[in-house]
Scaffold this active site. Sequence first.
Site, PDB file in Angstrom:
ATOM      1  N   LYS A 162       0.804  -0.965  -0.016  1.00  0.00           N
ATOM      2  CA  LYS A 162      -0.281   0.102   0.015  1.00  0.00           C
ATOM      3  C   LYS A 162       0.726   1.078  -0.090  1.00  0.00           C
ATOM      4  CE  LYS A 162      -2.050   1.589   4.370  1.00  0.00           C
ATOM      5  NZ  LYS A 162      -3.082   1.515   5.247  1.00  0.00           N
ATOM      6  N   LYS A 164       1.106   5.263   0.549  1.00  0.00           N
ATOM      7  CA  LYS A 164       0.500   6.569   0.867  1.00  0.00           C
ATOM      8  C   LYS A 164       0.383   7.594  -0.310  1.00  0.00           C
ATOM      9  CE  LYS A 164      -0.506   5.251   5.286  1.00  0.00           C
ATOM     10  NZ  LYS A 164      -1.757   5.360   5.607  1.00  0.00           N
ATOM     11  N   ASP A 189      -3.820   4.755  -0.048  1.00  0.00           N
ATOM     12  CA  ASP A 189      -4.373   5.474   1.097  1.00  0.00           C
ATOM     13  C   ASP A 189      -3.902   6.774   1.262  1.00  0.00           C
ATOM     14  OD1 ASP A 189      -5.493   5.682   3.693  1.00  0.00           O
ATOM     15  OD2 ASP A 189      -4.059   4.455   4.757  1.00  0.00           O
ATOM     16  N   ASP A 241     -11.434   3.513   6.214  1.00  0.00           N
ATOM     17  CA  ASP A 241     -10.455   3.559   7.660  1.00  0.00           C
ATOM     18  C   ASP A 241     -10.955   4.463   8.740  1.00  0.00           C
ATOM     19  OD1 ASP A 241      -8.475   3.425   9.563  1.00  0.00           O
ATOM     20  OD2 ASP A 241      -6.837   3.719   8.384  1.00  0.00           O
ATOM     21  N   LYS A 265      -9.330  -1.759  12.354  1.00  0.00           N
ATOM     22  CA  LYS A 265      -8.207  -1.488  13.252  1.00  0.00           C
ATOM     23  C   LYS A 265      -8.662  -1.723  14.891  1.00  0.00           C
ATOM     24  CE  LYS A 265      -5.299   1.899  10.511  1.00  0.00           C
ATOM     25  NZ  LYS A 265      -4.994   3.055  10.533  1.00  0.00           N
TER      26      LYS A 265
HETATM   27  O1  OSB Z   1      -3.991   4.835   7.812  1.00  0.00           O
HETATM   28  O2  OSB Z   1      -3.325   2.822   8.004  1.00  0.00           O
HETATM   29  C1  OSB Z   1      -3.168   4.132   8.131  1.00  0.00           C
HETATM   30  C2  OSB Z   1      -0.032   4.554  10.221  1.00  0.00           C
HETATM   31  C3  OSB Z   1      -0.128   5.659  10.884  1.00  0.00           C
HETATM   32  C4  OSB Z   1      -1.548   6.297  10.682  1.00  0.00           C
HETATM   33  C5  OSB Z   1      -2.480   5.754   9.820  1.00  0.00           C
HETATM   34  C6  OSB Z   1      -2.209   4.606   9.109  1.00  0.00           C
HETATM   35  C7  OSB Z   1      -0.787   4.214   9.350  1.00  0.00           C
HETATM   36  C8  OSB Z   1      -0.468   2.955   8.580  1.00  0.00           C
HETATM   37  C9  OSB Z   1       0.534   1.895   9.301  1.00  0.00           C
HETATM   38  O3  OSB Z   1      -0.744   2.836   7.294  1.00  0.00           O
HETATM   39  C10 OSB Z   1       0.552   0.628   8.823  1.00  0.00           C
HETATM   40  C11 OSB Z   1       1.264  -0.322   9.677  1.00  0.00           C
HETATM   41  O4  OSB Z   1       0.982  -0.358  10.945  1.00  0.00           O
HETATM   42  O5  OSB Z   1       2.063  -1.088   9.035  1.00  0.00           O
HETATM   43 MG    MG Z   2      -5.582   3.914   6.371  1.00  0.00          MG
END
Ligand code: OSB
Ligand code: MG
Length: 371
Positions: A162, A164, A189, A241, A265
């Site tokens: 994934k 960002k 994401d 999310d 989560k």
């Molecule tokens: O949106 O999933 C998210 C980390 C901090 C805040 C938001 C997110 C994330 C991650 C981390 O994507 C994913 C991981 O723990 O490897």
């Molecule tokens: Mg996310």
Amino acid sequence: MRVVEATLHVVRLPLVHSFETSSHRKDHLDHIVVELVDESGATGWGEIASPSAPYYSPETVQTTWYIAQHYLLPSILGISWDHPAQVQALWRKVRGHEFAKAGVDTAAWVLWSTMKGLSLSKALGGNRHQVKAGVSLGIEPTIDELIAQVHKHVEAGYARVKLKIAPGWDVEPVREVRAVFPEQDLHVDANGAYQSTETDFDQLRKLDDLGLTMIEQPFSPRDFLSHARLQAILETPVCLDESVSTIDDLRTMIALQAGKILNIKVSRMGGLTKAREAHDLARDHGIPVWCGGMHEFGIGRAANVAISSLGNFTLPSDVSGSEKYYRRDIIRPPVVTVLGSVDVPVAPGLGFAVDREWMSENTMKKETVGM
Ligand code: OSB
Ligand code: MG
């Protein structure tokens, strides 16, 4: 079961590789480790994985500390309960504060499963011996550096990558990654960075022909309507999310068709009891789920692995091996990813030993609440 003592530990660990999302960049994390002790002297561990700043959710390390210390722990201390699902009811009146609740809820599940001689996965009703691991890669200074990160993790065997994204860092880097990795399971994401404007809709629509598995949380948490509108015009599934922190949010998502995939989560949903409830409701509505992460230390990571062993977690979870994040984790052995999978522990409780020595060497603040 009766908890007679509880300790909160603020533990700081540096990240191996700093991580940037649409909101900010971080190079170390402060998470709160929750330690519950029952009358027999048994221990249950949980982790409050809130970020330090209120950019992902309204919570911070300091608010979770305050809520746990003043509301959650006092309501569990000295109270008898038979099953960890009952613990939620003790703080029914506390609105929100899901990250704080998640740490205490997880510790209760770990304590209970340890006492029952069940692995956390078994206790939750999981039936997988291995879970598929995805990796979440932050925004990099250049596209070349991003491609290097993707290479590294594809070679390490991760089942899904994934990326960002944010306005100004979206179609171009994703298209270039796609060109180098035409077959890779890839998703993006945005952490809610896009707005409900025609410009942003047009930009997001350009992602639709890049063969992405999903577009996660393009709009702000409460904007279910824009997610529904986007899903109606895209082939690519929208995944929520930040929007879903309660079961009622999930009901709204389903009713409005605001997405086709759910990121569950444990932290965002207030713990394992609620995460499991969300899993069941999503399954009943044909919505596949995966487990998202908050760069958890080993304790929270073990809980994420356990919940990912439930049947409807059919997509790879953000449960990368400990070494992706930390030089040395606070559990032993560390979580490892082999050929894109993580083994689900079979030992009772957490299934990992907490490395108290390493934890205390990295503890910034600690407080015990007794009866
Ligand atoms: O949106 O999933 C998210 C980390 C901090 C805040 C938001 C997110 C994330 C991650 C981390 O994507 C994913 C991981 O723990 O490897
Ligand atoms: Mg996310």
